[in-house]
Scaffold this active site. Sequence first.
Site, mmCIF file in Angstrom:
data_model
loop_
_atom_site.group_PDB
_atom_site.id
_atom_site.type_symbol
_atom_site.label_atom_id
_atom_site.label_comp_id
_atom_site.label_asym_id
_atom_site.label_seq_id
_atom_site.Cartn_x
_atom_site.Cartn_y
_atom_site.Cartn_z
ATOM 1 C CB THR A 29 -0.916 0.012 1.240
ATOM 2 O OG1 THR A 29 -1.733 -1.165 1.215
ATOM 3 C CG2 THR A 29 -1.798 1.250 1.247
ATOM 4 C CB CYS A 86 29.585 1.387 19.131
ATOM 5 S SG CYS A 86 29.740 0.749 20.812
#
Length: 379
Positions: free
Chosen positions: A237, A322
């Site tokens: 959609t 990280c």
Amino acid sequence: MTRHYLDHNATSPVRPEVIDIVAETMRLDGNNSSVHEEGRRASNIVEDAREKVRALVNAPVNGIVFTSGGTESIHYALHGSVKAQGLGRIFVSAIEHPAVLANAQTTGAEIEVIPVTTSGVCDVNWLKDRLDGYDQDQEGKFLACVMYANNETGVIQPIADIAGVVHDAGGLLFCDAAQAVGKVPVNFVMSGADILSFTGHKFGGPLGVGAVVAGPNLALDPVLRGGGQEMNRRASTTNTPGIAGLGRACELAQRSLARAQEIAALRDKMQKVAEASGAKIWGVEEARLPGTLCLSAPGFSGATQLMTMDLAGLAVSAGSACSSGKAKPSHVLTAMGASEDEATSAIRVSLGWNSTEADAEAFIREWPQAYNRIKARAA
């Protein structure tokens, strides 16, 4: 405390005009696939936005496929081209966004890495040598992936030159232009790329909407299936409000392009004080995005710089990734020949459409003082 946002390469603040049109569109009824009046109105909104997107990047008619953002666009470009074109090999530059390599690795194609120079430019000579006499019958049809501008250093790649080399060998070129669109002029047709991708949130558009640009008659196998949306190229959609916001951001991007020289001047002011304090600037020898500054400060880890600047009211980005609490050196800087200390002491400062002199002055005031304190402790 006044905050100064210097992390536009991660996500640029949404333009007020974009917020307005997204909110306005969300108040309307209708699925753009429906044939009633409300559906036709939604369809008109989507197609109006498509034309604005197409105009910004000079895409072919019917060349725009809307997606949920940069990562999906990359996934669609790689998987869609490998399956539709029968590709057996993908060349990926060493400085690509991790999403490119990660998605390339799941296509089933053989992967080769294109090295870069110490200044952060894709090694065109290496690519020429590698593709000289390339035999598709033996090694397979191929796709090369080279980003338009690097997300860490801002270095702009010679896409047209690379396209020529790739096409001479019978290959296709995919260009991730997420960092470039809306910041520097991007002309899909003139670039020579066969497929290009970008996302709205890098230049003042909404999160969660992006696009793939494909050349005329280039078949891409749909990754999402189940409906006829996007001319049968992507089922789901349609995100009408998000697409309306992307269209408005593309329309307003001309303002940012007009400010490029001004933004570059702010970047250069910050660069000057960083160099005077002992920082190393990455990609300085090459053409860069006007608002991107990547620097390494020996002895001053990127994570510590990020936290120190955050406490001082400045939002910047560490040049290292990280994971599980451990900083990993930037793969971009490592590919450029950076030492581990240089790669882990890197930060990225990035300006954008609403950056001001005050933002640059805040960095000029706070960062050298912080680095001088670090150096004094080490003395």
